[in-house]
Design an enzyme around this catalytic site. Structure first.
Site, PDB file in Angstrom:
ATOM      1  N   GLU A 196      12.364  38.500  16.323  1.00  0.00           N
ATOM      2  CA  GLU A 196      13.086  37.735  15.055  1.00  0.00           C
ATOM      3  C   GLU A 196      14.269  38.422  14.537  1.00  0.00           C
ATOM      4  O   GLU A 196      14.703  39.807  14.668  1.00  0.00           O
ATOM      5  CB  GLU A 196      12.236  37.876  13.830  1.00  0.00           C
ATOM      6  CG  GLU A 196      12.113  39.232  13.087  1.00  0.00           C
ATOM      7  CD  GLU A 196      11.274  39.075  11.882  1.00  0.00           C
ATOM      8  OE1 GLU A 196      11.135  37.870  11.294  1.00  0.00           O
ATOM      9  OE2 GLU A 196      10.768  40.029  11.509  1.00  0.00           O
ATOM     10  N   LYS A 203      13.497  24.471  17.131  1.00  0.00           N
ATOM     11  CA  LYS A 203      12.877  23.693  15.688  1.00  0.00           C
ATOM     12  C   LYS A 203      13.037  22.368  15.264  1.00  0.00           C
ATOM     13  O   LYS A 203      13.861  21.843  15.672  1.00  0.00           O
ATOM     14  CB  LYS A 203      13.290  24.958  14.629  1.00  0.00           C
ATOM     15  CG  LYS A 203      12.936  26.114  14.596  1.00  0.00           C
ATOM     16  CD  LYS A 203      13.603  26.999  13.290  1.00  0.00           C
ATOM     17  CE  LYS A 203      13.430  28.396  13.425  1.00  0.00           C
ATOM     18  NZ  LYS A 203      13.946  28.979  12.383  1.00  0.00           N
ATOM     19  N   ARG A 231       0.907  -1.337  -0.048  1.00  0.00           N
ATOM     20  CA  ARG A 231      -0.091  -0.073   0.010  1.00  0.00           C
ATOM     21  C   ARG A 231       0.818   1.573   0.005  1.00  0.00           C
ATOM     22  O   ARG A 231       0.418   2.295  -0.513  1.00  0.00           O
ATOM     23  CB  ARG A 231      -0.957   0.056   1.367  1.00  0.00           C
ATOM     24  CG  ARG A 231      -1.846  -1.055   1.245  1.00  0.00           C
ATOM     25  CD  ARG A 231      -2.487  -1.201   2.746  1.00  0.00           C
ATOM     26  NE  ARG A 231      -1.390  -1.457   3.742  1.00  0.00           N
ATOM     27  CZ  ARG A 231      -1.726  -1.198   5.137  1.00  0.00           C
ATOM     28  NH1 ARG A 231      -2.766  -0.813   5.485  1.00  0.00           N
ATOM     29  NH2 ARG A 231      -0.699  -1.233   5.809  1.00  0.00           N
ATOM     30  N   ASN A 235       4.542  25.271  10.859  1.00  0.00           N
ATOM     31  CA  ASN A 235       4.468  26.082   9.432  1.00  0.00           C
ATOM     32  C   ASN A 235       4.905  25.027   8.209  1.00  0.00           C
ATOM     33  O   ASN A 235       5.567  24.155   8.356  1.00  0.00           O
ATOM     34  CB  ASN A 235       5.403  27.201   9.386  1.00  0.00           C
ATOM     35  CG  ASN A 235       5.259  28.351  10.643  1.00  0.00           C
ATOM     36  OD1 ASN A 235       4.091  28.527  10.745  1.00  0.00           O
ATOM     37  ND2 ASN A 235       6.106  28.526  11.543  1.00  0.00           N
ATOM     38  N   HIS A 241      18.994  28.989  11.578  1.00  0.00           N
ATOM     39  CA  HIS A 241      18.619  28.188  10.617  1.00  0.00           C
ATOM     40  C   HIS A 241      18.294  28.834   9.192  1.00  0.00           C
ATOM     41  O   HIS A 241      17.818  29.813   9.176  1.00  0.00           O
ATOM     42  CB  HIS A 241      17.357  27.328  10.964  1.00  0.00           C
ATOM     43  CG  HIS A 241      16.827  26.334   9.928  1.00  0.00           C
ATOM     44  ND1 HIS A 241      15.404  26.676   9.561  1.00  0.00           N
ATOM     45  CD2 HIS A 241      17.059  25.128   9.586  1.00  0.00           C
ATOM     46  CE1 HIS A 241      15.331  25.654   8.543  1.00  0.00           C
ATOM     47  NE2 HIS A 241      16.205  24.888   8.802  1.00  0.00           N
ATOM     48  N   ARG A 277      16.637  30.597   2.073  1.00  0.00           N
ATOM     49  CA  ARG A 277      15.840  31.168   3.011  1.00  0.00           C
ATOM     50  C   ARG A 277      16.840  31.100   4.135  1.00  0.00           C
ATOM     51  O   ARG A 277      17.071  29.907   4.711  1.00  0.00           O
ATOM     52  CB  ARG A 277      14.488  30.332   3.156  1.00  0.00           C
ATOM     53  CG  ARG A 277      13.727  30.592   2.104  1.00  0.00           C
ATOM     54  CD  ARG A 277      12.293  29.865   2.509  1.00  0.00           C
ATOM     55  NE  ARG A 277      11.356  29.938   1.481  1.00  0.00           N
ATOM     56  CZ  ARG A 277      10.394  30.635   1.323  1.00  0.00           C
ATOM     57  NH1 ARG A 277       9.787  31.112   2.579  1.00  0.00           N
ATOM     58  NH2 ARG A 277       9.346  30.419   0.541  1.00  0.00           N
ATOM     59  N   GLN A 315       3.618  25.945  17.398  1.00  0.00           N
ATOM     60  CA  GLN A 315       3.275  26.368  15.844  1.00  0.00           C
ATOM     61  C   GLN A 315       3.961  25.380  15.007  1.00  0.00           C
ATOM     62  O   GLN A 315       5.084  25.253  15.051  1.00  0.00           O
ATOM     63  CB  GLN A 315       3.913  27.917  15.830  1.00  0.00           C
ATOM     64  CG  GLN A 315       3.468  28.449  14.647  1.00  0.00           C
ATOM     65  CD  GLN A 315       3.934  29.989  14.661  1.00  0.00           C
ATOM     66  OE1 GLN A 315       3.499  30.643  15.540  1.00  0.00           O
ATOM     67  NE2 GLN A 315       4.798  30.557  13.629  1.00  0.00           N
ATOM     68  N   HIS A 367      17.647  32.485  10.070  1.00  0.00           N
ATOM     69  CA  HIS A 367      16.692  33.073  11.110  1.00  0.00           C
ATOM     70  C   HIS A 367      17.034  32.401  12.304  1.00  0.00           C
ATOM     71  O   HIS A 367      17.209  30.986  12.436  1.00  0.00           O
ATOM     72  CB  HIS A 367      15.389  32.879  10.361  1.00  0.00           C
ATOM     73  CG  HIS A 367      15.106  33.269   9.055  1.00  0.00           C
ATOM     74  ND1 HIS A 367      14.432  32.508   8.113  1.00  0.00           N
ATOM     75  CD2 HIS A 367      15.614  34.388   8.285  1.00  0.00           C
ATOM     76  CE1 HIS A 367      14.368  33.054   6.876  1.00  0.00           C
ATOM     77  NE2 HIS A 367      15.053  34.344   7.042  1.00  0.00           N
TER      78      HIS A 367
END
Length: 181
Positions: A143, A72, A23, A48, A119, A59, A46, A62
């Site tokens: 931030e 994270k 499957r 995302n 990160h 990206r 949270q 941060h």
């Protein structure tokens, strides 16, 4: 799940152990008791989902500052990325060292990132998707970020940069007197 320590203190590469049959496959990617064994006791508050369209896009890098520093956990569910973390913890034995690893839909790996780390990632393919779990809510006043090409870090990105957000282009370079967060 298998937790493999990275060269940076308190961070882990997580491999899933999927059950597979005709499957498809099924795997657990979070279990409170297993995460407690690596010292994770905070609640994920949270989650995302990001989509990045173009190969070579970066990206990052941060992070959030005290009192909103966060743990994270990231996982690539479409495409492939080169995921990078930098230890910014004041007094850490791996302070200002970085670690990079490929996360992809194919390898199903996740990266556990402790508080006090920056990160970021670079897409190795078009149309990459990442899931992020956070132990703190996004707080705009907390931030912060580092330049992806900071000479004090000397991160070896695998591809030429094709796209960077205006915000990420404005992150400051570190100075020799940076003591950490």
């Amino acid at each position: 799940m298998n937790f493999t320590p990275t060269p940076l203190s308190s961070s882990y590469l997580i491999d899933l152990n999927p059950f597979q049959d005709e499957r498809g496959w099924f795997a657990r990617y979070f279990s409170k008791d297993l995460f407690e064994q690596i010292g994770h006791t905070k609640e994920w508050v949270q989650m995302n989902h990001s989509v990045t369209y173009k190969k070579g896009t970066i990206r990052g890098m941060h992070f959030q500052v005290k009192p909103y520093r966060e743990v994270k956990m990231v996982r690539c569910i479409a495409g492939s990325v080169y995921d990078v973390i930098v230890d910014l913890r004041e007094g850490s034995p791996t302070f200002l060292q970085w670690y990079g690893v490929e996360l992809s839909a194919a390898n199903r790996r996740m990266l556990y990132i402790p508080e006090g780390f920056a990160h970021g990632f670079q897409c190795l393919a078009d149309n990459c998707e990442l899931l992020y779990h956070h132990t703190e809510f996004y707080t705009p006043a907390a931030e912060a970020g580092l330049r992806y090409n900071d000479p004090l870090l000397n991160i070896a990105w695998p591809l030429p940069v094709t796209l960077l957000s205006p915000r990420d282009e404005k992150h400051p370079y570190l100075t020799e007197d940076f003591k950490g967060i």
